[in-house]
Design a protein around this motif. Structure first.
Motif: not given
Length: 260
Positions: A78, A81-82, A85, A189, A217, A220-221, A223
């Motif tokens: 993750v 992924e952050m 994003t 996270i 998801n 993450l936005e 974040g």
């Protein structure tokens, strides 16, 4: 002579070859945008009124994860992924290998930001993060590390100014490479606890359920908002205004919890 940096032909090109993980920490190839960002940073540093503790001039955002398609979408990734994003939201290309990391450079507000995804595997993340911070002369307190946390509910996030490793081997290795210094911010996270007697080592390599994926998801936005606040107003302001409520107190998560 080795090239100054290794450019990837595409985002998914394999990047864990011997040359991509060279021990040398080489500079990014200059581009008009990066030169402009560097010049702006140098101009700001000459202003005695600039308080770097409040609004950093340069920050390093690091997401932890394991390289390769095998690990894409797993709980342990993750942090990667952050970073992805953030890159998408800010229009920053992550297409350079440096200091054993996939690296991108851009700006958020007036702050120069480096986005890094260490390619050392999670447990050796410090071998990349330490040299990156040293090469770019970024103080430890301006390095934000984003990583998976078993002690938080799935998709829950916490922004903290400092702390220990909490049993996370990647964070442990980063602290070791910072010579024991723990005074750097982190974005924890949540990935939740493993069910029953499942081994945590197996759990972190699993993928999320459909519902968990949707919640992650959205988080993450969220974040990205934390990163923007930290970049433009500093860590203290970001912590005081951003940290979201726990999922159990957030009606938007309750309404989604009934979805399959």
């Amino acid at each position: 002579m080795l090239p100054q940096a290794v450019r990837l032909h595409s985002f998914w090109t394999p990047f864990y070859t011997p040359i991509s993980l060279t021990a040398r920490c080489l500079p990014l190839l200059p581009s008009p945008s990066s030169i402009k960002a560097t010049m702006h940073s140098q101009d700001d540093s000459s202003d005695p009124k600039t308080d770097v503790k409040t609004t950093p001039q340069k920050v390093l955002f690091v997401g932890l994860g394991n390289p390769g398609s095998k690990y894409q979408g797993t709980r342990h990734n993750v942090g990667f992924e952050m970073i992805d994003t953030i890159a998408k939201a800010e229009g920053i290309s992550i297409n350079t290998i440096q200091c054993k990391a996939l690296l991108g450079k851009g700006k958020i507000g007036d702050t120069v930001v480096l986005l890094a995804k260490p390619q050392t595997y999670v447990n050796l993340s410090g071998e990349s993060v330490g040299p990156l911070a040293k090469y770019y002369k970024i103080p430890v307190e301006h390095v934000l590390v984003m990583y998976d946390d078993l002690d938080l509910e799935v998709a829950m996030m916490r922004l903290l100014p400092k702390g220990g490793h909490g049993g996370h081997n990647g964070m442990r290795n980063i602290i070791q490479n910072f010579k024991g210094n723990r005074q750097f911010p982190r974005l924890r996270i949540g990935i939740g606890r493993p069910p029953g007697t499942m081994d945590p080592k197996a759990y972190v390599l699993q993928r999320f359920s459909t519902r968990e994926r949707e919640e992650m998801n959205i988080s993450l936005e969220r974040g990205v908002e934390a990163v923007r606040l930290l970049s433009t107003q500093g860590i203290e302001k970001a912590i005081s205004t951003w940290n979201p409520p726990r999922k159990s107190r957030d009606p938007t998560f309750k309404s989604r919890s009934n979805q399959v």
